[in-house]
Design a protein around this motif. Structure first.
Motif, PDB file in Angstrom:
ATOM      1  N   HIS A  96      31.516  -0.130   0.181  1.00 24.00           N
ATOM      2  CA  HIS A  96      31.206  -0.372  -1.231  1.00 24.00           C
ATOM      3  C   HIS A  96      30.308   0.793  -1.666  1.00 24.00           C
ATOM      4  O   HIS A  96      29.513   1.296  -0.865  1.00 24.00           O
ATOM      5  CB  HIS A  96      30.462  -1.706  -1.319  1.00 24.00           C
ATOM      6  CG  HIS A  96      30.202  -2.192  -2.702  1.00 24.00           C
ATOM      7  ND1 HIS A  96      29.215  -1.661  -3.509  1.00 24.00           N
ATOM      8  CD2 HIS A  96      30.783  -3.174  -3.437  1.00 24.00           C
ATOM      9  CE1 HIS A  96      29.211  -2.304  -4.667  1.00 24.00           C
ATOM     10  NE2 HIS A  96      30.151  -3.218  -4.651  1.00 24.00           N
ATOM     11  N   HIS A 104      23.578 -13.963  -5.068  1.00 26.24           N
ATOM     12  CA  HIS A 104      24.585 -14.472  -6.009  1.00 26.24           C
ATOM     13  C   HIS A 104      25.970 -14.591  -5.394  1.00 26.24           C
ATOM     14  O   HIS A 104      26.848 -15.235  -5.958  1.00 26.24           O
ATOM     15  CB  HIS A 104      24.640 -13.580  -7.262  1.00 26.24           C
ATOM     16  CG  HIS A 104      25.207 -12.220  -7.028  1.00 26.24           C
ATOM     17  ND1 HIS A 104      26.530 -11.939  -7.222  1.00 26.24           N
ATOM     18  CD2 HIS A 104      24.649 -11.072  -6.587  1.00 26.24           C
ATOM     19  CE1 HIS A 104      26.756 -10.659  -6.934  1.00 26.24           C
ATOM     20  NE2 HIS A 104      25.632 -10.121  -6.541  1.00 26.24           N
ATOM     21  N   LYS A 105      26.198 -13.951  -4.244  1.00 23.03           N
ATOM     22  CA  LYS A 105      27.507 -14.076  -3.581  1.00 23.03           C
ATOM     23  C   LYS A 105      27.516 -15.232  -2.593  1.00 23.03           C
ATOM     24  O   LYS A 105      28.541 -15.546  -2.003  1.00 23.03           O
ATOM     25  CB  LYS A 105      27.841 -12.780  -2.837  1.00 23.03           C
ATOM     26  CG  LYS A 105      28.140 -11.615  -3.767  1.00 23.03           C
ATOM     27  CD  LYS A 105      28.475 -10.378  -2.964  1.00 23.03           C
ATOM     28  CE  LYS A 105      28.372  -9.122  -3.776  1.00 23.03           C
ATOM     29  NZ  LYS A 105      29.522  -8.889  -4.645  1.00 23.03           N
ATOM     30  N   CYS A 117      26.862  -8.298   2.786  1.00 20.16           N
ATOM     31  CA  CYS A 117      27.153  -8.983   1.509  1.00 20.16           C
ATOM     32  C   CYS A 117      28.321  -9.945   1.587  1.00 20.16           C
ATOM     33  O   CYS A 117      28.292 -11.018   1.005  1.00 20.16           O
ATOM     34  CB  CYS A 117      27.534  -7.941   0.461  1.00 20.16           C
ATOM     35  SG  CYS A 117      26.181  -7.456  -0.515  1.00 20.16           S
ATOM     36  N   GLN A 118      29.384  -9.497   2.271  1.00 18.47           N
ATOM     37  CA  GLN A 118      30.610 -10.311   2.287  1.00 18.47           C
ATOM     38  C   GLN A 118      30.735 -11.125   3.562  1.00 18.47           C
ATOM     39  O   GLN A 118      31.729 -11.826   3.737  1.00 18.47           O
ATOM     40  CB  GLN A 118      31.859  -9.407   2.111  1.00 18.47           C
ATOM     41  CG  GLN A 118      31.915  -8.668   0.799  1.00 18.47           C
ATOM     42  CD  GLN A 118      32.169  -9.577  -0.409  1.00 18.47           C
ATOM     43  OE1 GLN A 118      32.477 -10.773  -0.278  1.00 18.47           O
ATOM     44  NE2 GLN A 118      32.026  -9.031  -1.600  1.00 18.47           N
ATOM     45  N   ASP A 136      25.721  -3.826   6.022  1.00 17.63           N
ATOM     46  CA  ASP A 136      25.925  -4.421   4.702  1.00 17.63           C
ATOM     47  C   ASP A 136      26.601  -5.777   4.925  1.00 17.63           C
ATOM     48  O   ASP A 136      27.802  -5.837   5.210  1.00 17.63           O
ATOM     49  CB  ASP A 136      26.788  -3.483   3.853  1.00 17.63           C
ATOM     50  CG  ASP A 136      27.128  -4.078   2.499  1.00 17.63           C
ATOM     51  OD1 ASP A 136      26.842  -5.279   2.275  1.00 17.63           O
ATOM     52  OD2 ASP A 136      27.704  -3.350   1.673  1.00 17.63           O
ATOM     53  N   ASN A 180      34.757  -5.565   1.168  1.00 20.64           N
ATOM     54  CA  ASN A 180      34.947  -6.346  -0.059  1.00 20.64           C
ATOM     55  C   ASN A 180      36.316  -6.084  -0.681  1.00 20.64           C
ATOM     56  O   ASN A 180      36.625  -6.660  -1.713  1.00 20.64           O
ATOM     57  CB  ASN A 180      33.839  -6.048  -1.077  1.00 20.64           C
ATOM     58  CG  ASN A 180      33.915  -4.648  -1.624  1.00 20.64           C
ATOM     59  OD1 ASN A 180      33.985  -3.683  -0.871  1.00 20.64           O
ATOM     60  ND2 ASN A 180      33.931  -4.515  -2.934  1.00 20.64           N
ATOM     61  N   THR A 199      29.672  -1.627   6.610  1.00 20.27           N
ATOM     62  CA  THR A 199      29.828  -2.986   6.104  1.00 20.27           C
ATOM     63  C   THR A 199      30.303  -3.928   7.203  1.00 20.27           C
ATOM     64  O   THR A 199      31.112  -3.536   8.046  1.00 20.27           O
ATOM     65  CB  THR A 199      30.787  -3.005   4.895  1.00 20.27           C
ATOM     66  OG1 THR A 199      30.644  -4.250   4.230  1.00 20.27           O
ATOM     67  CG2 THR A 199      32.247  -2.822   5.295  1.00 20.27           C
ATOM     68  N   SER A 202      23.263 -10.328  -0.796  1.00 20.81           N
ATOM     69  CA  SER A 202      22.943 -10.723  -2.178  1.00 20.81           C
ATOM     70  C   SER A 202      23.022 -12.230  -2.331  1.00 20.81           C
ATOM     71  O   SER A 202      24.007 -12.840  -1.893  1.00 20.81           O
ATOM     72  CB  SER A 202      23.948 -10.102  -3.153  1.00 20.81           C
ATOM     73  OG  SER A 202      23.631  -8.762  -3.398  1.00 20.81           O
ATOM     74  N   ALA A 209      27.700   0.804  -3.082  1.00 24.62           N
ATOM     75  CA  ALA A 209      26.283   0.476  -2.841  1.00 24.62           C
ATOM     76  C   ALA A 209      25.819   0.958  -1.473  1.00 24.62           C
ATOM     77  O   ALA A 209      24.631   1.209  -1.272  1.00 24.62           O
ATOM     78  CB  ALA A 209      26.073  -1.035  -2.942  1.00 24.62           C
ATOM     79  N   ASN A 214      18.917  -7.552  -5.165  1.00 21.92           N
ATOM     80  CA  ASN A 214      20.297  -7.695  -4.682  1.00 21.92           C
ATOM     81  C   ASN A 214      20.483  -6.761  -3.479  1.00 21.92           C
ATOM     82  O   ASN A 214      19.521  -6.086  -3.073  1.00 21.92           O
ATOM     83  CB  ASN A 214      21.313  -7.390  -5.802  1.00 21.92           C
ATOM     84  CG  ASN A 214      21.062  -6.043  -6.472  1.00 21.92           C
ATOM     85  OD1 ASN A 214      20.518  -5.130  -5.858  1.00 21.92           O
ATOM     86  ND2 ASN A 214      21.444  -5.922  -7.720  1.00 21.92           N
ATOM     87  N   ALA A 215      21.677  -6.704  -2.959  1.00 20.44           N
ATOM     88  CA  ALA A 215      21.938  -5.850  -1.790  1.00 20.44           C
ATOM     89  C   ALA A 215      21.766  -4.379  -2.146  1.00 20.44           C
ATOM     90  O   ALA A 215      21.254  -3.580  -1.348  1.00 20.44           O
ATOM     91  CB  ALA A 215      23.353  -6.099  -1.278  1.00 20.44           C
ATOM     92  N   THR A 216      22.203  -4.017  -3.338  1.00 20.67           N
ATOM     93  CA  THR A 216      22.105  -2.626  -3.776  1.00 20.67           C
ATOM     94  C   THR A 216      20.649  -2.164  -3.735  1.00 20.67           C
ATOM     95  O   THR A 216      20.340  -1.069  -3.251  1.00 20.67           O
ATOM     96  CB  THR A 216      22.652  -2.489  -5.219  1.00 20.67           C
ATOM     97  OG1 THR A 216      23.998  -2.965  -5.224  1.00 20.67           O
ATOM     98  CG2 THR A 216      22.600  -1.067  -5.712  1.00 20.67           C
TER      99      THR A 216
HETATM  100  N1  PMP Z   1      28.355  -4.398  -0.530  1.00 24.35           N
HETATM  101  C1  PMP Z   1      29.452  -5.148  -0.592  1.00 24.35           C
HETATM  102  C2  PMP Z   1      30.377  -5.200   0.584  1.00 24.35           C
HETATM  103  C3  PMP Z   1      29.729  -5.872  -1.749  1.00 24.35           C
HETATM  104  O1  PMP Z   1      30.823  -6.623  -1.819  1.00 24.35           O
HETATM  105  C4  PMP Z   1      28.837  -5.803  -2.837  1.00 24.35           C
HETATM  106  C5  PMP Z   1      29.102  -6.551  -4.124  1.00 24.35           C
HETATM  107  N2  PMP Z   1      30.409  -6.390  -4.616  1.00 24.35           N
HETATM  108  C6  PMP Z   1      27.683  -5.007  -2.708  1.00 24.35           C
HETATM  109  C7  PMP Z   1      27.483  -4.332  -1.535  1.00 24.35           C
HETATM  110  C8  PMP Z   1      26.673  -4.908  -3.794  1.00 24.35           C
HETATM  111  O2  PMP Z   1      26.116  -6.140  -4.060  1.00 24.35           O
HETATM  112  P1  PMP Z   1      25.164  -6.311  -5.338  1.00 24.35           P
HETATM  113  O3  PMP Z   1      25.959  -5.829  -6.503  1.00 24.35           O
HETATM  114  O4  PMP Z   1      24.899  -7.769  -5.397  1.00 24.35           O
HETATM  115  O5  PMP Z   1      23.955  -5.494  -5.092  1.00 24.35           O
END
Ligand code: PMP
Length: 422
Positions: free
Chosen positions: A136, A237-238, A214-215, A212, A187, A183, A235, A138, A94-96
């Motif tokens: 986030h 899954h998003k 992810c979004q 980042d 998010n 980011t 990620s 992460a 995942n991104a984390t």
């Molecule tokens: N960064 C952002 C901006 C996110 O929205 C998220 C997930 N909420 C993450 C990182 C982490 O993603 P993941 O839990 O899939 O590793």
């Protein structure tokens, strides 16, 4: 999307037909946490197990060849979606994990265990890592920990009252800055970051830029080469894909110089009892047996988004965002976190309701069949900055309709009557 196209999209998501809470149609407004999956993604993963399952790379049999091909074709599809070259995409869970991989690779260089090329990643006292107050967890905690391991210092760009990254604080980036991590889209507020300004400031001092994404990747056309960032994470899954799969993008020459994080099988060239040489990227960063079925599912998700066209997805979601913001604006006592101009954000909208705890807001919405997120959304510093300990968050997906948003706004309109009695 036209009404017909949108109806066809909705028909692709089996889960959207289910009901919740005594037969209410499900209104899923939690895509920012995780997206629902179109049937083609579920089918692709199942088909892999039904017909092609094998361990990838170096297998001498037909199945292993086919599985390897599927695994590498997925990499190519995802690379194309985000404007990268195929060998610049490293699979992660995942991104984390992608951000942790980077942060630990920096540590490994700092421990002096990398190749000579890894020198550029060596960090120590006097070096600075810059993040933003909008991250986030992460994209914050791994950098805090990297600073703790290396003696580097963490600094950050501020956020305005409207939840935008405050460009007046760009002077935090100096000749001491080695990494700038931020980011693309928040998010919490949905705000789209001023990527070009931040990249230019980092470039001026030769700092590495980590995005980042992810979004952004699920909702906007993203061209990583065009944005000029050095690394990016997102990620699966998003973005309509399975859980357990994500990606780290790195510019080729940077990945080539980056020391590994996880070590073991599949990431090596020659191993003796005392020494090991590492494979070229991306394999160097993919130690152990990989999540092959999930890459195949993510390939289907990337194809699904590409076929709709990310411009069309973004245009549909921009309409939804404007509809959502104007609907919320009609409800008394609701405060949206972040920019109120829909042009500056995607369809991720966190809000507070005066006098009502976000968990109560979430519960009343849930009773109406509407799924939203409540809490701090893994962004405690941003909530602190915006003066809200927590919030409720509605977020749209490609299958969301304005009708979904109207049902949400109707239910939101009942929250204060119910809990505050007005
Ligand atoms: N960064 C952002 C901006 C996110 O929205 C998220 C997930 N909420 C993450 C990182 C982490 O993603 P993941 O839990 O899939 O590793």
């Amino acid at each position: 999307l036209t009404a017909t196209e949108l109806a066809a999209v909705r028909a692709d998501f089996p889960l959207l037909t289910r009901t919740v809470r005594d037969g209410k149609p499900l209104i899923y407004l939690d895509s920012a946490a995780t997206s629902q999956k179109p049937e083609c993604v579920i089918d692709a993963e199942q088909d892999f197990y039904l017909r092609r399952n094998a361990a990838v790379h170096r297998g001498a049999h037909a199945l292993a060849e086919e599985a390897t091909e599927a695994y590498e074709q997925a990499r190519a599809a995802v690379a194309t979606l985000v404007g990268a070259d195929t060998d610049e995409i490293v699979w992660t869970k995942n991104a984390t994990e992608g951000i942790n991989l980077l942060a630990y690779a920096f540590s490994n260089a700092s421990l002096g265990r990398g190749q000579a090329a890894a020198e550029r990643y060596r960090l120590g006292p006097g070096d600075e890592i810059v993040v933003t107050e909008a991250e986030h967890h992460a994209n914050l905690v791994p950098w805090q920990e990297l600073c703790a391991r290396t003696g580097a210092t963490l600094r950050w760009l501020g956020v305005t009252d409207e939840g935008r990254i405050d460009l007046d604080t760009l002077d935090v980036i100096t000749e001491r800055t080695r990494v700038v991590a931020f980011t693309h889209v928040s998010n919490v507020t949905g705000a789209i970051s001023p990527v070009r300004d931040i990249v230019a400031a980092a470039r001026a001092y030769g700092a590495l830029v980590v995005l980042d994404a992810c979004q952004s990747v699920p909702h906007l056309p993203v061209d990583l080469h065009g944005l000029g960032v050095d690394f990016a994470v997102f990620s699966g899954h998003k973005m309509l894909g399975p859980t357990g799969i994500g990606a780290l993008y790195g510019r080729r020459e940077l990945l080539e110089a980056l020391p590994p994080f996880g070590t073991g099988g599949s990431m090596v060239e020659v191993v003796t009892m005392t020494e090991t040489t590492f494979a070229a990227p991306p394999q160097r960063f993919e130690a152990g047996t990989q999540m092959v079925a999930q890459t195949v599912g993510l390939h289907a998700a990337a194809d699904y988004l590409s076929e709709l066209g990310m411009d069309a997805v973004a245009a549909h979601e921009a309409e939804l965002t404007a509809h959502l913001l104007s609907g919320i604006a009609q409800v008394d006592g609701v405060q949206v976190l972040g920019p109120t101009d829909p042009v500056e954000r995607v369809g991720v909208v966190a809000f507070t309701v005066e006098g009502v705890h976000p968990h109560d807001v979430g519960q009343l919405l849930d009773d109406a069949g509407v799924a939203v997120r409540v809490g701090h959304h893994c962004a405690q510093p941003l909530h602190r900055r915006l003066g809200a300990p927590s919030s409720a968050r509605a977020s749209v997906g490609v299958h969301t309709t304005t009708g979904d948003l109207d049902t949400f706004c109707d239910a939101l309109g009942r929250v204060r009557d119910f809990f505050v009695g007005r």
